[in-house]
Design an enzyme around this catalytic site. Structure first.
Site, PDB file in Angstrom:
ATOM      1  N   SER A 143       0.876  -1.234   0.106  1.00 52.08           N
ATOM      2  CA  SER A 143       0.037   0.027  -0.170  1.00 52.08           C
ATOM      3  C   SER A 143       0.989   1.195   0.119  1.00 52.08           C
ATOM      4  O   SER A 143       2.036   1.278   0.384  1.00 52.08           O
ATOM      5  CB  SER A 143      -1.043  -0.044   1.248  1.00 52.08           C
ATOM      6  OG  SER A 143      -1.438   1.279   1.448  1.00 52.08           O
ATOM      7  N   TYR A 157      -1.844  -1.938  10.173  1.00 53.69           N
ATOM      8  CA  TYR A 157      -1.785  -1.952   8.661  1.00 53.69           C
ATOM      9  C   TYR A 157      -0.490  -1.230   7.955  1.00 53.69           C
ATOM     10  O   TYR A 157      -0.061  -1.967   7.364  1.00 53.69           O
ATOM     11  CB  TYR A 157      -2.859  -1.308   8.321  1.00 53.69           C
ATOM     12  CG  TYR A 157      -3.267  -1.264   6.573  1.00 53.69           C
ATOM     13  CD1 TYR A 157      -3.771  -2.609   6.106  1.00 53.69           C
ATOM     14  CD2 TYR A 157      -2.876  -0.325   5.715  1.00 53.69           C
ATOM     15  CE1 TYR A 157      -3.997  -2.498   4.837  1.00 53.69           C
ATOM     16  CE2 TYR A 157      -3.078  -0.472   4.494  1.00 53.69           C
ATOM     17  CZ  TYR A 157      -3.635  -1.751   3.920  1.00 53.69           C
ATOM     18  OH  TYR A 157      -3.746  -1.456   2.593  1.00 53.69           O
TER      19      TYR A 157
END
Length: 255
Positions: A143, A157
């Site tokens: 990401s 995350y």
């Protein structure tokens, strides 16, 4: 057919980016193993592929379980003859994630178990199969959070996705000489059910994030699938250890 003869394992392939990739890979001739925790979506993805004339197998999979990974890779070898591509796409980003000062430890542990340990276990069990077939391609989904912070922290995350970039680079160096490429896709916000948890569908938080995207919209799963297709195919034979950002320009938008 860009993936004719290739056997591809895709995690989290019941929905979102994983499902888009599974359908795209099958269109290009791949035999696809749907490694998905949710029985309904995993089975329906496999059925959609076979109904269109493709080859697919659904294996219910908790990517944080090593025993499940043994079953997935064994099933791929038994049904299709081995593994050529491992696409570690499955991830979690729970609403309970946050800053390190307040994220519950059990949330931190569960996010890293899926987002980091899961890909590691997939590589552990798929790489021997790739070596038997003379090489392969590992695709890990990270990401843009691996490279930038955010005013709304999701630190479990973020940490998992940053570590996955480093793991991929190590894999690229160690296994590149043996014919296995390892690369990272680092998307921005993609319109998926997981993104909806973090305000990607129209509220104030979504509008704040959308303003960072020069193209004026969030990404679509099919756009990530097209990049994954390149990395899975032999066209990417000299692409190894790359972290490929695909974010509509969000990371370069300073203002």
């Amino acid at each position: 057919m860009r993936l004719a003869g290739k056997v591809c394992i895709i995690t989290g392939a019941g929905s979102g980016q994983g499902r888009a990739a599974a359908l795209r890979f099958a269109e290009e001739g791949a035999s696809v193993v749907i490694a998905e925790l949710d029985t309904a979506t995993g089975a329906s993805a496999a059925e959609e592929i076979t109904a269109a004339g493709g080859a697919a197998l659904f294996v219910q999979t908790d990517v944080s379980s090593e025993e499940d990974w043994r079953r997935v890779v064994a099933a791929a070898a038994e049904r299709f003859g081995g593994v050529d591509v491992l696409y570690n796409n499955a991830a979690v980003a729970p609403a309970s994630d946050g800053s390190v000062v307040d994220v519950p430890l059990e949330v931190w542990d569960s996010v890293l178990a899926v987002n980091l340990t899961g890909p590691m276990l997939g590589c552990r069990h798929a790489i021997p199969q790739m070596l038997r077939r003379g090489g392969g391609s590992i695709i890990n989904t990270s990401s843009i959070r691996a490279f930038v912070g955010g005013s709304q922290p999701i630190d479990s995350y973020t940490a998992s996705k940053g570590a996955l970039v480093s793991l991929t680079r190590s894999l690229a160096v160690v296994y590149g000489p043996q014919g296995i490429r390892a690369n990272v896709i680092a998307p921005g916000t993609i319109r998926t059910p997981m993104a909806q948890v973090h305000d990607a569908h129209g509220d104030a938080g979504s509008q704040m994030r959308l303003a960072r995207y020069p193209v004026g919209r969030f990404g679509e799963p099919a756009e990530i699938a097209d990049l994954a297709l390149y990395l899975a195919s032999d066209e990417s034979g000299w692409t190894n250890g790359a972290a490929m950002v695909i974010d509509g320009g969000a990371m370069i938008n300073y203002v």
